[in-house]
Design a protein around this motif. Structure first.
Motif, PDB file in Angstrom:
ATOM      1  N   UNK A 269       0.825  -1.202   0.000  1.00  0.00           N
ATOM      2  CA  UNK A 269       0.000   0.000   0.000  1.00  0.00           C
ATOM      3  C   UNK A 269       0.863   1.258   0.000  1.00  0.00           C
ATOM      4  N   UNK A 270       2.038   1.188   0.635  1.00  0.00           N
ATOM      5  CA  UNK A 270       2.956   2.327   0.588  1.00  0.00           C
ATOM      6  C   UNK A 270       3.329   2.659  -0.849  1.00  0.00           C
ATOM      7  N   UNK A 271       3.591   1.637  -1.640  1.00  0.00           N
ATOM      8  CA  UNK A 271       3.932   1.871  -3.037  1.00  0.00           C
ATOM      9  C   UNK A 271       2.754   2.457  -3.805  1.00  0.00           C
ATOM     10  N   UNK A 272       1.545   1.953  -3.506  1.00  0.00           N
ATOM     11  CA  UNK A 272       0.366   2.484  -4.182  1.00  0.00           C
ATOM     12  C   UNK A 272       0.157   3.955  -3.836  1.00  0.00           C
ATOM     13  N   UNK A 273       0.276   4.290  -2.554  1.00  0.00           N
ATOM     14  CA  UNK A 273       0.008   5.669  -2.161  1.00  0.00           C
ATOM     15  C   UNK A 273       1.181   6.594  -2.456  1.00  0.00           C
ATOM     16  N   UNK A 274       2.356   6.048  -2.626  1.00  0.00           N
ATOM     17  CA  UNK A 274       3.448   6.843  -3.201  1.00  0.00           C
ATOM     18  C   UNK A 274       3.021   7.363  -4.561  1.00  0.00           C
ATOM     19  N   UNK A 275       2.428   6.488  -5.364  1.00  0.00           N
ATOM     20  CA  UNK A 275       1.968   6.897  -6.693  1.00  0.00           C
ATOM     21  C   UNK A 275       0.923   7.999  -6.592  1.00  0.00           C
ATOM     22  N   UNK A 276       0.000   7.862  -5.636  1.00  0.00           N
ATOM     23  CA  UNK A 276      -1.047   8.861  -5.504  1.00  0.00           C
ATOM     24  C   UNK A 276      -0.497  10.191  -5.003  1.00  0.00           C
ATOM     25  N   UNK A 277       0.419  10.154  -4.047  1.00  0.00           N
ATOM     26  CA  UNK A 277       0.904  11.412  -3.473  1.00  0.00           C
ATOM     27  C   UNK A 277       1.755  12.171  -4.476  1.00  0.00           C
ATOM     28  N   UNK A 278       2.549  11.466  -5.296  1.00  0.00           N
ATOM     29  CA  UNK A 278       3.364  12.207  -6.256  1.00  0.00           C
ATOM     30  C   UNK A 278       2.484  12.861  -7.313  1.00  0.00           C
ATOM     31  N   UNK A 279       1.355  12.219  -7.649  1.00  0.00           N
ATOM     32  CA  UNK A 279       0.442  12.880  -8.586  1.00  0.00           C
ATOM     33  C   UNK A 279      -0.159  14.125  -7.932  1.00  0.00           C
ATOM     34  N   UNK A 280      -0.595  14.003  -6.688  1.00  0.00           N
ATOM     35  CA  UNK A 280      -1.182  15.156  -6.015  1.00  0.00           C
ATOM     36  C   UNK A 280      -0.212  16.315  -5.898  1.00  0.00           C
ATOM     37  N   UNK A 281       1.053  16.014  -5.587  1.00  0.00           N
ATOM     38  CA  UNK A 281       2.057  17.068  -5.482  1.00  0.00           C
ATOM     39  C   UNK A 281       2.376  17.665  -6.853  1.00  0.00           C
ATOM     40  N   UNK A 282       2.435  16.815  -7.863  1.00  0.00           N
ATOM     41  CA  UNK A 282       2.663  17.320  -9.215  1.00  0.00           C
ATOM     42  C   UNK A 282       1.510  18.203  -9.657  1.00  0.00           C
ATOM     43  N   UNK A 283       0.282  17.836  -9.269  1.00  0.00           N
ATOM     44  CA  UNK A 283      -0.888  18.649  -9.608  1.00  0.00           C
ATOM     45  C   UNK A 283      -0.802  20.024  -8.970  1.00  0.00           C
ATOM     46  N   UNK A 284      -0.183  20.095  -7.789  1.00  0.00           N
ATOM     47  CA  UNK A 284      -0.048  21.378  -7.104  1.00  0.00           C
ATOM     48  C   UNK A 284       1.127  22.193  -7.632  1.00  0.00           C
ATOM     49  N   UNK A 285       2.198  21.510  -8.081  1.00  0.00           N
ATOM     50  CA  UNK A 285       3.457  22.211  -8.357  1.00  0.00           C
ATOM     51  C   UNK A 285       3.789  22.382  -9.831  1.00  0.00           C
ATOM     52  N   UNK A 286       3.503  21.399 -10.685  1.00  0.00           N
ATOM     53  CA  UNK A 286       3.967  21.496 -12.076  1.00  0.00           C
ATOM     54  C   UNK A 286       2.887  21.255 -13.129  1.00  0.00           C
ATOM     55  N   UNK A 287       1.867  20.464 -12.835  1.00  0.00           N
ATOM     56  CA  UNK A 287       0.873  20.130 -13.859  1.00  0.00           C
ATOM     57  C   UNK A 287       0.083  21.333 -14.374  1.00  0.00           C
ATOM     58  N   UNK A 288      -0.225  22.344 -13.523  1.00  0.00           N
ATOM     59  CA  UNK A 288      -0.947  23.497 -14.082  1.00  0.00           C
ATOM     60  C   UNK A 288      -0.223  24.132 -15.265  1.00  0.00           C
TER      61      UNK A 288
END
Length: 449
Positions: free
Chosen positions: A27-46
């Motif tokens: 689950x750590x690996x799964x939520x690593x994937x989710x958290x990096x997307x969330x951080x990317x959405x805040x920092x670079x994806x816009x």
């Protein structure tokens, strides 16, 4: 006449460690994937995928794309939970990791808007939907592996291995993003943001190997109904609705506390690195607090820990924002640590608390469908709604505080309505209590596997 032979302390520790690696590490690996997307959405994806919008509105749209992954989570929970009840946990837990790892790796390979235009955000949303489908079946199965292998008086602690895995994944994902933000902005936007996604895809392979070595399960088709989720709706309609409410409230609070707070820190002028370091401090606090809260629930009950912790958590947001507003890094760090310690109170107990509401024959379907429905309704909209409220209140976080308080109240009320289960024997979980509400009696032979 001799009593049953109890396993040695060394054997118990070995078994717990192995269970943690299979449920928590995966689950750590799964939520690593989710958290990096969330951080990317805040920092670079816009900038990369939604460049035609104002920066704040672009962040809102990026969070909406983030939320799209939650749309598929209930479907993933129902489909994967169905086969988890019918043929066993192992195959489904391997499958979820494979799907998640592949989609994460491919996100790191996507061209940006400048290269392929509108096709870029479309492909991003499609991969988020695939991620969401996999995550929908992951959490329930991993939680149940801990609960169903735990000693009778440690189901809360062993169930929390999944929750600790969420903290570890968040910590690792935040740490990786913290490192890449040390690079010049041009490199971050050009190529460095892709590295965490590639790394996540590769790390999932370790989880697949671990889960492939899980003990072989007996086929469950003899006990499971033909359509487990329909049987659970028929037998446990009240528990299903209340469990959805618990998941809605918790996921709303959790995604405000982990995703929106990054945007808030950025809006106040914290650097990328500072805001991510705050997230690292919070993730460490959460990971350490989760097993403590879960163990406390094994001693005094699930409901007191969930309800009291949630209400304090919701109220704390009114202190959290002023603590961060001062732009004093030490004070902001304390705020992040406290919000994550309080978040651990419900999360540490929820895997066991929800799983214990349902019988074994339908448990995977029930816990996955209810939790993921609540996650889609709450977590999938939390960052977007909080950002919209922040804009609507002209940069004043009071709207976000009220939103958090409402979510906390929903969680607490729904938890109050569920059965207290920490002393119910594992074999009797999911049974119908008699009219007087005695949680430990009234075995319903038709629902116990």
């Amino acid at each position: 006449m001799t009593g049953p032979v109890r396993p040695s302390l060394k054997t118990q520790v070995t078994t717990a460690t192995r269970t943690f690696f299979i449920s928590g590490f995966g689950t750590a690996l799964e939520f690593y994937d989710f958290i990096i997307y969330g951080l990317a959405a805040a920092l670079v994806f816009p900038t990369l995928f939604f460049p035609s919008f104002d920066p704040t509105v672009g962040t809102l749209v990026a969070f909406a794309a983030f939320g799209s992954g939650f749309i598929a989570r209930p479907l993933g929970g129902i489909v994967i939970g169905h086969f988890g009840d019918r043929i066993g946990r192992k195959a489904m837990l391997v499958l979820t990791l494979l799907i998640m790892g592949t989609s994460t790796f491919l996100i790191g390979c996507l061209p940006d808007y400048r290269t392929v235009g509108v096709a870029a955000p479309v492909m991003l949303v499609v991969l988020r939907l695939i991620q969401g489908f996999a995550a929908g079946g992951e959490w329930g199965g991993a939680s149940l592996f801990g609960i169903e292998n735990a000693p009778e008086n440690r189901r809360g602690l062993w169930g929390s291995f999944t929750s600790a895995g969420i903290g570890i994944g968040s910590l690792f994902g935040t740490g990786v993003f913290t490192l890449i933000t040390l690079l010049p902005q041009e490199q971050l936007q050009d190529w460095a943001w892709r590295v965490p996604f590639w790394l996540g895809g590769l790390l999932v392979l370790a989880g697949v190997v671990a889960r492939s070595r899980m003990p072989r399960e007996e086929r469950r088709t003899e006990h499971a109904p033909r359509v487990p989720i329909l049987e659970s709706i028929k037998r446990h309609p009240r528990q299903m609705l209340l469990a959805i409410g618990v998941a809605f409230g918790y996921n709303t609070l959790a995604y405000i506390g982990t995703i929106f707070t990054v945007t808030y820190a950025e809006e106040l002028g914290y650097s990328h690195t500072e805001s991510l370091l705050l997230q690292v401090a919070g993730s460490v606090a959460f990971t350490l607090a989760v097993p403590v809260m879960a163990l406390l629930s094994d001693r005094i009950g699930r409901k007191p820990v969930v309800i009291v912790g949630t209400l304090v958590y919701g109220a704390f947001f009114f202190a959290y924002f002023p603590m961060v507003d001062g732009h004093i890094l030490a004070l902001a760090t304390v705020a992040y640590v406290l919000v994550n310690v309080l978040m651990a109170a419900p999360q540490g107990c929820i895997p066991a608390f929800l799983g214990e509401q349902f019988a074994s024959a339908t448990r995977y379907s029930s816990i996955s469908a209810t939790y993921q429905t609540g996650a889609a309704l709450g977590g999938g909209t939390a960052a977007t709604t909080a950002t919209a409220l922040f804009i609507a209140f002209d940069g004043n976080p009071i709207g976000v505080g009220l939103y958090s308080g409402a979510a906390a109240l929903i969680l607490a009320l729904c938890a109050w309505g569920l059965r207290e289960t920490f002393r119910v024997p594992t074999a009797e979980l999911g049974t119908r209590p008699p009219a007087n509400g005695d949680a430990g009696a009234g075995v319903d032979k038709t629902t116990v596997a």
